[in-house]
Design an enzyme around this catalytic site. Structure first.
Site, PDB file in Angstrom:
ATOM      1  N   GLU A 183      26.914 -36.087 -60.192  1.00  0.00           N
ATOM      2  CA  GLU A 183      27.468 -37.323 -60.740  1.00  0.00           C
ATOM      3  C   GLU A 183      26.629 -38.534 -60.332  1.00  0.00           C
ATOM      4  O   GLU A 183      26.433 -39.465 -61.117  1.00  0.00           O
ATOM      5  CB  GLU A 183      28.912 -37.534 -60.242  1.00  0.00           C
ATOM      6  CG  GLU A 183      29.926 -36.521 -60.752  1.00  0.00           C
ATOM      7  CD  GLU A 183      29.985 -35.239 -59.903  1.00  0.00           C
ATOM      8  OE1 GLU A 183      29.064 -34.984 -59.103  1.00  0.00           O
ATOM      9  OE2 GLU A 183      30.949 -34.467 -60.062  1.00  0.00           O
ATOM     10  N   LEU A 184      26.153 -38.522 -59.069  1.00  0.00           N
ATOM     11  CA  LEU A 184      25.393 -39.684 -58.595  1.00  0.00           C
ATOM     12  C   LEU A 184      24.088 -39.821 -59.377  1.00  0.00           C
ATOM     13  O   LEU A 184      23.697 -40.922 -59.771  1.00  0.00           O
ATOM     14  CB  LEU A 184      25.104 -39.550 -57.089  1.00  0.00           C
ATOM     15  CG  LEU A 184      24.359 -40.733 -56.469  1.00  0.00           C
ATOM     16  CD1 LEU A 184      25.128 -42.032 -56.650  1.00  0.00           C
ATOM     17  CD2 LEU A 184      24.080 -40.499 -54.994  1.00  0.00           C
ATOM     18  N   LYS A 185      23.432 -38.693 -59.619  1.00  0.00           N
ATOM     19  CA  LYS A 185      22.173 -38.720 -60.394  1.00  0.00           C
ATOM     20  C   LYS A 185      22.387 -39.410 -61.746  1.00  0.00           C
ATOM     21  O   LYS A 185      21.673 -40.338 -62.117  1.00  0.00           O
ATOM     22  CB  LYS A 185      21.684 -37.292 -60.615  1.00  0.00           C
ATOM     23  CG  LYS A 185      20.538 -37.192 -61.579  1.00  0.00           C
ATOM     24  CD  LYS A 185      20.339 -35.763 -62.061  1.00  0.00           C
ATOM     25  CE  LYS A 185      19.292 -35.745 -63.147  1.00  0.00           C
ATOM     26  NZ  LYS A 185      17.961 -36.132 -62.701  1.00  0.00           N
TER      27      LYS A 185
ATOM     28  N   ILE B   6      -2.984 -31.644 -63.671  1.00  0.00           N
ATOM     29  CA  ILE B   6      -2.475 -30.722 -62.644  1.00  0.00           C
ATOM     30  C   ILE B   6      -1.557 -29.662 -63.244  1.00  0.00           C
ATOM     31  O   ILE B   6      -1.255 -28.655 -62.609  1.00  0.00           O
ATOM     32  CB  ILE B   6      -1.764 -31.528 -61.531  1.00  0.00           C
ATOM     33  CG1 ILE B   6      -2.709 -32.582 -60.960  1.00  0.00           C
ATOM     34  CG2 ILE B   6      -1.266 -30.636 -60.408  1.00  0.00           C
ATOM     35  CD1 ILE B   6      -4.031 -32.045 -60.427  1.00  0.00           C
ATOM     36  N   GLY B   7      -1.084 -29.872 -64.463  1.00  0.00           N
ATOM     37  CA  GLY B   7      -0.325 -28.796 -65.096  1.00  0.00           C
ATOM     38  C   GLY B   7       0.789 -29.281 -65.992  1.00  0.00           C
ATOM     39  O   GLY B   7       0.829 -28.971 -67.174  1.00  0.00           O
ATOM     40  N   SER B   8       1.722 -30.087 -65.441  1.00  0.00           N
ATOM     41  CA  SER B   8       2.875 -30.426 -66.278  1.00  0.00           C
ATOM     42  C   SER B   8       2.617 -31.696 -67.080  1.00  0.00           C
ATOM     43  O   SER B   8       1.936 -32.620 -66.635  1.00  0.00           O
ATOM     44  CB  SER B   8       4.133 -30.590 -65.421  1.00  0.00           C
ATOM     45  OG  SER B   8       3.951 -31.570 -64.447  1.00  0.00           O
TER      46      SER B   8
ATOM     47  N   CYS C 283      16.627 -33.863 -58.461  1.00  0.00           N
ATOM     48  CA  CYS C 283      17.174 -32.713 -57.740  1.00  0.00           C
ATOM     49  C   CYS C 283      16.377 -31.453 -58.057  1.00  0.00           C
ATOM     50  O   CYS C 283      15.670 -31.404 -59.065  1.00  0.00           O
ATOM     51  CB  CYS C 283      18.613 -32.468 -58.175  1.00  0.00           C
ATOM     52  SG  CYS C 283      19.671 -33.857 -57.832  1.00  0.00           S
TER      53      CYS C 283
ATOM     54  N   HIS D 195       3.507 -41.173 -59.441  1.00  0.00           N
ATOM     55  CA  HIS D 195       4.886 -41.614 -59.206  1.00  0.00           C
ATOM     56  C   HIS D 195       5.159 -42.969 -59.844  1.00  0.00           C
ATOM     57  O   HIS D 195       6.296 -43.363 -60.011  1.00  0.00           O
ATOM     58  CB  HIS D 195       5.171 -41.693 -57.705  1.00  0.00           C
ATOM     59  CG  HIS D 195       5.142 -40.341 -57.062  1.00  0.00           C
ATOM     60  ND1 HIS D 195       4.116 -39.930 -56.257  1.00  0.00           N
ATOM     61  CD2 HIS D 195       5.990 -39.302 -57.149  1.00  0.00           C
ATOM     62  CE1 HIS D 195       4.354 -38.693 -55.862  1.00  0.00           C
ATOM     63  NE2 HIS D 195       5.485 -38.287 -56.390  1.00  0.00           N
TER      64      HIS D 195
HETATM   65  C1  LIG Z   1       6.637 -31.229 -56.982  1.00  0.00           C
HETATM   66  N1  LIG Z   1       7.993 -31.312 -56.523  1.00  0.00           N
HETATM   67  C2  LIG Z   1       8.831 -30.227 -56.541  1.00  0.00           C
HETATM   68  C3  LIG Z   1       9.520 -29.891 -55.361  1.00  0.00           C
HETATM   69  N2  LIG Z   1      10.351 -28.832 -55.336  1.00  0.00           N
HETATM   70  C4  LIG Z   1      10.510 -28.091 -56.436  1.00  0.00           C
HETATM   71  N3  LIG Z   1      11.334 -27.046 -56.410  1.00  0.00           N
HETATM   72  N4  LIG Z   1       9.881 -28.386 -57.602  1.00  0.00           N
HETATM   73  C5  LIG Z   1       9.032 -29.439 -57.686  1.00  0.00           C
HETATM   74  O1  LIG Z   1       8.461 -29.677 -58.761  1.00  0.00           O
HETATM   75  N5  LIG Z   1       9.357 -30.637 -54.262  1.00  0.00           N
HETATM   76  C6  LIG Z   1       8.438 -31.732 -54.216  1.00  0.00           C
HETATM   77  C7  LIG Z   1       8.287 -32.361 -55.551  1.00  0.00           C
HETATM   78  C8  LIG Z   1       9.567 -33.043 -55.931  1.00  0.00           C
HETATM   79  N6  LIG Z   1       9.470 -33.564 -57.213  1.00  0.00           N
HETATM   80  C9  LIG Z   1      10.396 -33.435 -58.202  1.00  0.00           C
HETATM   81  C10 LIG Z   1      10.104 -34.055 -59.395  1.00  0.00           C
HETATM   82  C11 LIG Z   1      11.003 -33.992 -60.434  1.00  0.00           C
HETATM   83  C12 LIG Z   1      12.197 -33.300 -60.284  1.00  0.00           C
HETATM   84  C13 LIG Z   1      13.117 -33.288 -61.428  1.00  0.00           C
HETATM   85  O2  LIG Z   1      12.842 -33.938 -62.398  1.00  0.00           O
HETATM   86  N7  LIG Z   1      14.233 -32.597 -61.365  1.00  0.00           N
HETATM   87  C14 LIG Z   1      15.123 -32.571 -62.483  1.00  0.00           C
HETATM   88  C15 LIG Z   1      15.745 -31.212 -62.654  1.00  0.00           C
HETATM   89  C16 LIG Z   1      14.730 -30.248 -63.149  1.00  0.00           C
HETATM   90  C17 LIG Z   1      15.373 -29.131 -63.904  1.00  0.00           C
HETATM   91  O3  LIG Z   1      15.577 -28.080 -63.391  1.00  0.00           O
HETATM   92  N8  LIG Z   1      15.699 -29.375 -65.130  1.00  0.00           N
HETATM   93  C18 LIG Z   1      16.379 -28.466 -66.010  1.00  0.00           C
HETATM   94  C19 LIG Z   1      17.439 -29.240 -66.751  1.00  0.00           C
HETATM   95  C20 LIG Z   1      18.560 -29.372 -65.957  1.00  0.00           C
HETATM   96  C21 LIG Z   1      19.484 -30.404 -66.554  1.00  0.00           C
HETATM   97  O4  LIG Z   1      19.654 -31.433 -65.963  1.00  0.00           O
HETATM   98  N9  LIG Z   1      20.072 -30.166 -67.703  1.00  0.00           N
HETATM   99  C22 LIG Z   1      21.066 -31.049 -68.233  1.00  0.00           C
HETATM  100  C23 LIG Z   1      20.771 -31.419 -69.671  1.00  0.00           C
HETATM  101  C24 LIG Z   1      19.725 -32.448 -69.748  1.00  0.00           C
HETATM  102  C25 LIG Z   1      19.652 -32.990 -71.179  1.00  0.00           C
HETATM  103  O5  LIG Z   1      18.798 -33.850 -71.370  1.00  0.00           O
HETATM  104  O6  LIG Z   1      20.402 -32.570 -72.029  1.00  0.00           O
HETATM  105  C26 LIG Z   1      22.383 -30.290 -68.212  1.00  0.00           C
HETATM  106  O7  LIG Z   1      22.313 -29.067 -68.114  1.00  0.00           O
HETATM  107  O8  LIG Z   1      23.375 -30.946 -68.248  1.00  0.00           O
HETATM  108  C27 LIG Z   1      15.516 -27.965 -67.125  1.00  0.00           C
HETATM  109  O9  LIG Z   1      14.463 -28.536 -67.372  1.00  0.00           O
HETATM  110  O10 LIG Z   1      15.958 -27.013 -67.760  1.00  0.00           O
HETATM  111  C28 LIG Z   1      16.193 -33.609 -62.297  1.00  0.00           C
HETATM  112  O11 LIG Z   1      16.669 -34.055 -63.341  1.00  0.00           O
HETATM  113  O12 LIG Z   1      16.548 -33.968 -61.166  1.00  0.00           O
HETATM  114  C29 LIG Z   1      12.489 -32.691 -59.090  1.00  0.00           C
HETATM  115  C30 LIG Z   1      11.585 -32.755 -58.018  1.00  0.00           C
HETATM  116  N1  LIG Z   2       1.632 -27.604 -61.743  1.00  0.00           N
HETATM  117  C1  LIG Z   2       2.660 -28.445 -61.171  1.00  0.00           C
HETATM  118  C2  LIG Z   2       2.310 -28.849 -59.778  1.00  0.00           C
HETATM  119  C3  LIG Z   2       3.212 -29.852 -59.172  1.00  0.00           C
HETATM  120  S1  LIG Z   2       3.012 -30.002 -57.497  1.00  0.00           S
HETATM  121  C4  LIG Z   2       2.842 -29.673 -62.034  1.00  0.00           C
HETATM  122  O1  LIG Z   2       1.874 -30.085 -62.639  1.00  0.00           O
HETATM  123  O2  LIG Z   2       3.939 -30.222 -62.098  1.00  0.00           O
HETATM  124 ZN   LIG Z   3       1.657 -31.749 -56.923  1.00  0.00          ZN
END
Ligand SMILES: CN1c2c(nc(N)[nH]c2=O)NC[C@@H]1CNc1ccc(C(=O)N[C@@H](CCC(=O)N[C@@H](CCC(=O)N[C@@H](CCC(=O)O)C(=O)O)C(=O)O)C(=O)O)cc1
Ligand SMILES: N[C@@H](CCS)C(=O)O
Ligand SMILES: [Zn+2]
Length: 759
Positions: A17-19, A434-436, A519, A697
Site C-alpha cells: 500500500e505504501l508503494k 547493461i541489459g534492461s 520492492c 538512478h
Molecule cells: C539491481 N537491483 C536489484 C536488487 N535485487 C533484486 N532482486 N533485483 C534487482 O534488480 N537489488 C539491488 C537493485 C535494486 N533495484 C531495484 C530496482 C527496481 C526495482 C523495481 O522496480 N521493483 C518493482 C517490482 C518488480 C517486479 O517484480 N515487477 C513485476 C510486477 C509486479 C507488479 O507490481 N504488478 C502489479 C501490476 C502493475 C501494473 O502496472 O499493472 C500488480 O500485480 O498489481 C513484474 O514486472 O511482473 C517495483 O515496482 O517495486 C526493484 C529493485
Molecule cells: N542486467 C541487469 C543488471 C542489473 S544490476 C539490468 O540491466 O537490469
Molecule cells: Zn547493476
C-alpha cells in the site's frame, strides 16, 4: 516472566500500500493528506498485529528510509534541498533529487544510496561537512509515538544510534566524522528527554556497527555516547544485529545502557559469553527468530538453549527477532496458492512474531502450556528435514564431480582477446548497455494479465517479442555496437530465474522493500537446484534474429541468485551457490550452442555479499568467485564473457575480481568521477572494463561533453583498447524518453573519443 518485543516491522504494507500511495503522490495524483492517511492506516494495522508482544516498535515506519528519517530528525538533510518546501517534500527531494524543468533551473542531486550492511535494502547516505550542525526536528517522530499511545500500544520508540549514524554517513570534505559526535549527542539527549516526557519507558537504540570491525576511535565514541545518553530519564535497550559481536562483546555488555539486544541467530555461539559478561542490572534481549529468512524456527531446540539461560536471567530475559523484520514479507496467510507442504515450513513477519509469543509462553509457563503449538512446529520441522523434495541424488552427484578445471577458461585472456577481436570487429570504445530497458506500465500490465490467466501465453509472448523488437530497433537507431534484448520478459533479474529452476518456490505477495517505493520479491530456495530446460535461449535467439549486430546473452550469476533469494538454512551457502552455478553453467553452454557469442553474467550482489568483518572475506570470496567461474568458464575461447557489478568499490577485493577472469566487466563508476578505476590501474587489471558513464538512478540526461570527460579520466587509468562505454547499470527504472537521448549522447561521445584517439 519473559518479555517479548520486536525491533522493527516491514513498512511497505502486505499489499505494498505504501508503494502505491507514495508513487501516486510523487506523480501529483494525490495529496500529502492522502499519503499521510495511508501511512497512519499502515502503522495502525502493523501495531495491531504486534499487540500480543510486550513492547511494540514505534518510529520504525518510514516514508522512504529510516537513515534518511534520522537525518530529518537531527536536522541534517542535505543543504542543497529546497528550504521553501515542507519537511516531507524536502525529505523526498533529498531521497529522489529533482531534475531541472528548464535550462535556468539547476537539478538537485539526490543523496547517495548504498546497501544497508549485507542486506538488499538500500539506505540514503547522510552527508557531513565542516558546517554540519544538528538540530532536533522531532515533531513527526513524537507525533507517531503519541499516535501509538493513543491506540493503546505499549510503545517502545526505536532510533538509529548516534555512532552508527555517523559511521554510515559520508564526509563531503576533510572533516573527521567523529568530531561531530559532541554536537550530535545533545540532540539525542533532547529527544530522549522529550520521549520520557511523553511517557516512554524503554527506547531501543540501534548500533548495528557493533557487528563490524571497529577502530579504537569508534569504540571510544560508543563509550562516550552512552555515557552521555544514559543520564536521560529513559531506559536504553542497545541493539546490535546482523552478526557476532566478537571483539566488541565486552564493550557492548559494558556500555552504559539498561539492556542489550544481540543477534542470537548470527551470534549463536556468543550468547553464553554475553550472559557471563552482562552486568546484573541489565536485561538481555536475545534475537532468536531469524529476521533475515523465512523458515519456521525450530521452537523446541530453541527452547533447549533458552531454558538454562532463562533460569539464570529470570525476568531479565527478553526475546525478539534477530533484527528488524524489514527484510521479510509481512504475512504468509495471504499466500493461499503456495504449495501447502512447503508453506508449512515457512514464517513471514506476522508468523515470526507468533513464534516469539509461543517461546515466551513456554519459558514463562512451561512447555505444556503451548504443547499443541510446539507439536505442530516439531512436525513442520521434521517434515522439512525428511522431505524427498529437498534432496536430489543427481544434483549431489554432480556436485561431487565438480573439478577445478571446470572453472578455468581454456586459454588466458591475453590469448582469447585476439580471437574475440577477430570475430566481433568492434571499434575502439565499443558501446553497450547493461541489459534492461524500461519496464513500462504496458509490459507490467501484460505480465499481470498473463499471471492472472487473463492473457494466454501466445499473446503474452507476442507482447514481449514486440518489446524486444522495439529495444533492438531503438539500439540500432542510436548506433550501439553490442546490443541487448532488454529483459522485458523478466519481472526481476533474480525472481525470473528462480521461477524457472527446480528447488525454488516463489510467493505471490512476498514483497520486501529494496529502496524507497521499490520492492523485490525474493524467490525461496527450498531444495537442491536443477534447471529443467533452457531459460533464456529463445528470447535471445529471437532478439539476434532481428539484427546483424551481436546481441549479448543475459544471465544472473550464481552469487547474486544466492544473495537475493531466501536461502536454505540446512546446508552451507557455498553449497547452494555451487548448485546454482551448475544450473547457470548449463544455460551458458546452451546459449553458446545456440550461437550466442557474447554472454553477460551479472554478479550485482557479489560485493555486497561480503561478510561484515574483513577477517571473513577471503573464505567468502574463494567460494563466490569459484562459483562464478564454474558458471562462466566452460565456454570456448572465442565466446566473450561479460560480468556486471553495480557497487564497484573494489579496493580490497581486486584480486578476486581479476580472478573471475571475465573478458569484460561493466561497473558503476560515474558518480565517483572514475576514481573507482584507480585500483584497476594500480593492480594492472588485465582484462577489459566498461566503466559506467552516467548514473541511471537520475532522470537527468548526460551531455556528450560530460561523458567524454569521464572517459578521458578512465583512459588515464586503463589503456583505451581495453575500455568499453556503457551506463552504470540497467535502465529498467527509466523511461524511453530519458533513455534515448542519454544513449545518443553516449554513442556520440564514443565517436568523439575515437576521433580524438585517431588525431
Ligand atoms: C539491481 N537491483 C536489484 C536488487 N535485487 C533484486 N532482486 N533485483 C534487482 O534488480 N537489488 C539491488 C537493485 C535494486 N533495484 C531495484 C530496482 C527496481 C526495482 C523495481 O522496480 N521493483 C518493482 C517490482 C518488480 C517486479 O517484480 N515487477 C513485476 C510486477 C509486479 C507488479 O507490481 N504488478 C502489479 C501490476 C502493475 C501494473 O502496472 O499493472 C500488480 O500485480 O498489481 C513484474 O514486472 O511482473 C517495483 O515496482 O517495486 C526493484 C529493485
Ligand atoms: N542486467 C541487469 C543488471 C542489473 S544490476 C539490468 O540491466 O537490469
Ligand atoms: Zn547493476
Amino acid at each position: 516472566m519473559v518479555t517479548t518485543h520486536n525491533l522493527g516491522f516491514p513498512r511497505i504494507g502486505k499489499n505494498r500500500e505504501l508503494k502505491f500511495s507514495l508513487e501516486a503522490y510523487w506523480r501529483g495524483e494525490t495529496s500529502l493528506v492522502d499519503l499521510e492517511k495511508t501511512a497512519q492506516d499502515l502503522r495502525q494495522t502493523h501495531w495491531l498485529s504486534q499487540q500480543h508482544l510486550d513492547w511494540v516498535p514505534v518510529g520504525d515506519f518510514s516514508f522512504y528510509d529510516h537513515v534518511l528519517d534520522t537525518s530529518l530528525l537531527v536536522g541534517n538533510l542535505p543543504k542543497r534541498s529546497d528550504a521553501r518546501l515542507g519537511d516531507v517534500d524536502r525529505y523526498f527531494q533529498a531521497a529522489r533529487g529533482q531534475s531541472s524543468k528548464n535550462l535556468e533551473q539547476t537539478p538537485i542531486a539526490a543523496a547517495e544510496m548504498t546497501k544497508w550492511f549485507d542486506t538488499n535494502y538500500h539506505y540514503m547516505v547522510p552527508e557531513f561537512d565542516q558546517d554540519t550542525q544538528f538540530q532536533l526536528h522531532a515533531e513527526r517522530y513524537l507525533a507517531q509515538y503519541q499516535e501509538a499511545v493513543n491506540q493503546g500500544v505499549n510503545a517502545k520508540p526505536v532510533l538509529l544510534g548516534p555512532v552508527s549514524y555517523l559511521w554510515l554517513g559520508k564526509a563531503k570534505d576533510d572533516i573527521d566524522k567523529l568530531a561531530l559526535l559532541d554536537s550530535l549527542l545533545p540532540v539525542y539527549e533532547q529527544l530522549l528527554i522529550a520521549l520520557a516526557d511523553a511517557g516512554a519507558e524503554w527506547v531501543q537504540i540501534d548500533e548495528p556497527i557493533l557487528a563490524t570491525e571497529l577502530g579504537s576511535d569508534w569504540q571510544h565514541a560508543l563509550t562516550q555516547a552512552y555515557f552521555s545518553l544514559h543520564k536521560t530519564p529513559v531506559k536504553l535497550l542497545l541493539a546490535s544485529y546482523f552478526g557476532p559481536l566478537r571483539e566488541n562483546l565486552n564493550l557492548a555488555c559494558e556500555l552504559a545502557t539498561a539492556g542489550l539486544h544481540i543477534d542470537a541467530i548470527n551470534a549463536a555461539d556468543e550468547f553464553v559469553n554475553v550472559v557471563d559478561w552482562l552486568p546484573p542490572h541489565k536485561v538481555l534481549s536475545l534475537g532468536v527468530i531469524n529476521g533475515r529468512n523465512i523458515w519456521k524456527t525450530d521452537l523446541n531446540s530453541t527452547l533447549d538453549k533458552l531454558e538454562p539461560i532463562h533460569q539464570r536471567l529470570g525476568d531479565r530475559l527478553w526475546l525478539a527477532p534477530s533484527c528488524s523484520l524489514l527484510h521479510v514479507p509481512v504475512d504468509l496467510e495471504q499466500e493461499t496458492t503456495l504449495d501447502t507442504e512447503i508453506r508449512n515450513w515457512l514464517a513471514f513477519a506476522n508468523q515470526k512474531l507468533n513464534e516469539l509469543s509461543i517461546l515466551a509462553q513456554a519459558l514463562s509457563s512451561g512447555r505444556q502450556a503451548v504443547a499443541e503449538e510446539l507439536n505442530a512446529n516439531a512436525e513442520a520441522i521434521l517434515s522439512r528435514q525428511h522431505s524427498k523434495r529437498v534432496h536430489k541424488k543427481a544434483v549431489q552427484t554432480r556436485l561431487e564431480n565438480i573439478s577445478s578445471d571446470m572453472a578455468q577458461r581454456q586459454q588466458p585472456y591475453s590469448e582469447r582477446v585476439g580471437l574475440q577481436q577477430k570475430q566481433f570487429v568492434l571499434p575502439l570504445f565499443p558501446t553497450t548497455t547493461i541489459g534492461s530497458f524500461p519496464q513500462t506500465p504496458a509490459i507490467r500490465q501484460s505480465r499481470r494479465l498473463f499471471k492472472k490467466g487473463e492473457l494466454d501465453q501466445q499473446r503474452y509472448h507476442a507482447d514481449m517479442k514486440a518489446q524486444i523488437e522495439l529495444a533492438i530497433r531503438e539500439q540500432e537507431a542510436v548506433g550501439l555496437d553490442v546490443l541487448v534484448h532488454g529483459e522485458a520478459e523478466r519481472n526481476d533479474m533474480v525472481e525470473y530465474f528462480g521461477e524457472q529452476l527446480e528447488g525454488y518456490i516463489f510467493s505471490r505477495l512476498g514483497w520486501v522493500q529494496s529502496y524507497g517505493s521499490r520492492c523485490v520479491k525474493p524467490p525461496i530456495i527450498f531444495g537442491d537446484i536443477e534447471r529443467p530446460q533452457a531459460m533464456t535461449v529463445d528470447w535471445i535467439n529471437y532478439a539476434q534474429s532481428l539484427t546483424d549486430k551481436p546481441v549479448k546473452g543475459m544471465l544472473t550469476g550464481p552469487v547474486t541468485m544466492l544473495n537475493w533469494s531466501f536461502v536454505r538454512d540446512d546446508q552451507p551457502r557455498s553449497v547452494t551457490c555451487q548448485q546454482l552455478a551448475l544450473a547457470i553453467r548449463d544455460e551458458v553452454q546452451d546459449l553458446e550452442q545456440a550461437g550466442v557469442k557474447i554472454i553477460q553474467i551479472d554478479e550485482a550482489a557479489l560485493r555486497e555479499g561480503l561478510p561484515l568483518r574483513q577477517n571473513d572475506w577471503q573464505t567468502y570470496l574463494d567460494w563466490a568467485v569459484f562459483s562464478f567461474k564454474l558458471s562462466a568458464n566452460g565456454v570456448a575461447n572465442e565466446t566473450q564473457i561479460h560480468t556486471h557489478m553495480c557497487y564497484s568499490e573494489f579496493n580490497d577485493i581486486i584480486e578476486s575480481i581479476a580472478a573471475m577472469d571475465a573478458d569484460v566487466i561493466t561497473i558503476e563508476t560515474s558518480r565517483s568521477d572514475m576514481e573507482l578505476l584507480d585500483v584497476f590501474n594500480a593492480f594492472d587489471y588485465p582484462n577489459e572494463i566498461g566503466p559506467g558513464v552516467y548514473d541511471i538512478h537520475s532522470p537527468n540526461i548526460p551531455s556528450v561533453a560530460s561523458i567524454c570527460q569521464l572517459m578521458e579520466k578512465a583512459a588515464q587509468r586503463i589503456p583505451p583498447e581495453r575500455l568499453w562505454v556503457n551506463p552504470d547499470c540497467g535502465l529498467k527504472t527509466r523511461q524511453w524518453t530519458e533513455v534515448k537521448p542519454a544513449l545518443e549522447a553516449m554513442v556520440n561521445a564514443a565517436r568523439q573519443l575515437r576521433l580524438d584517439v585517431a588525431a
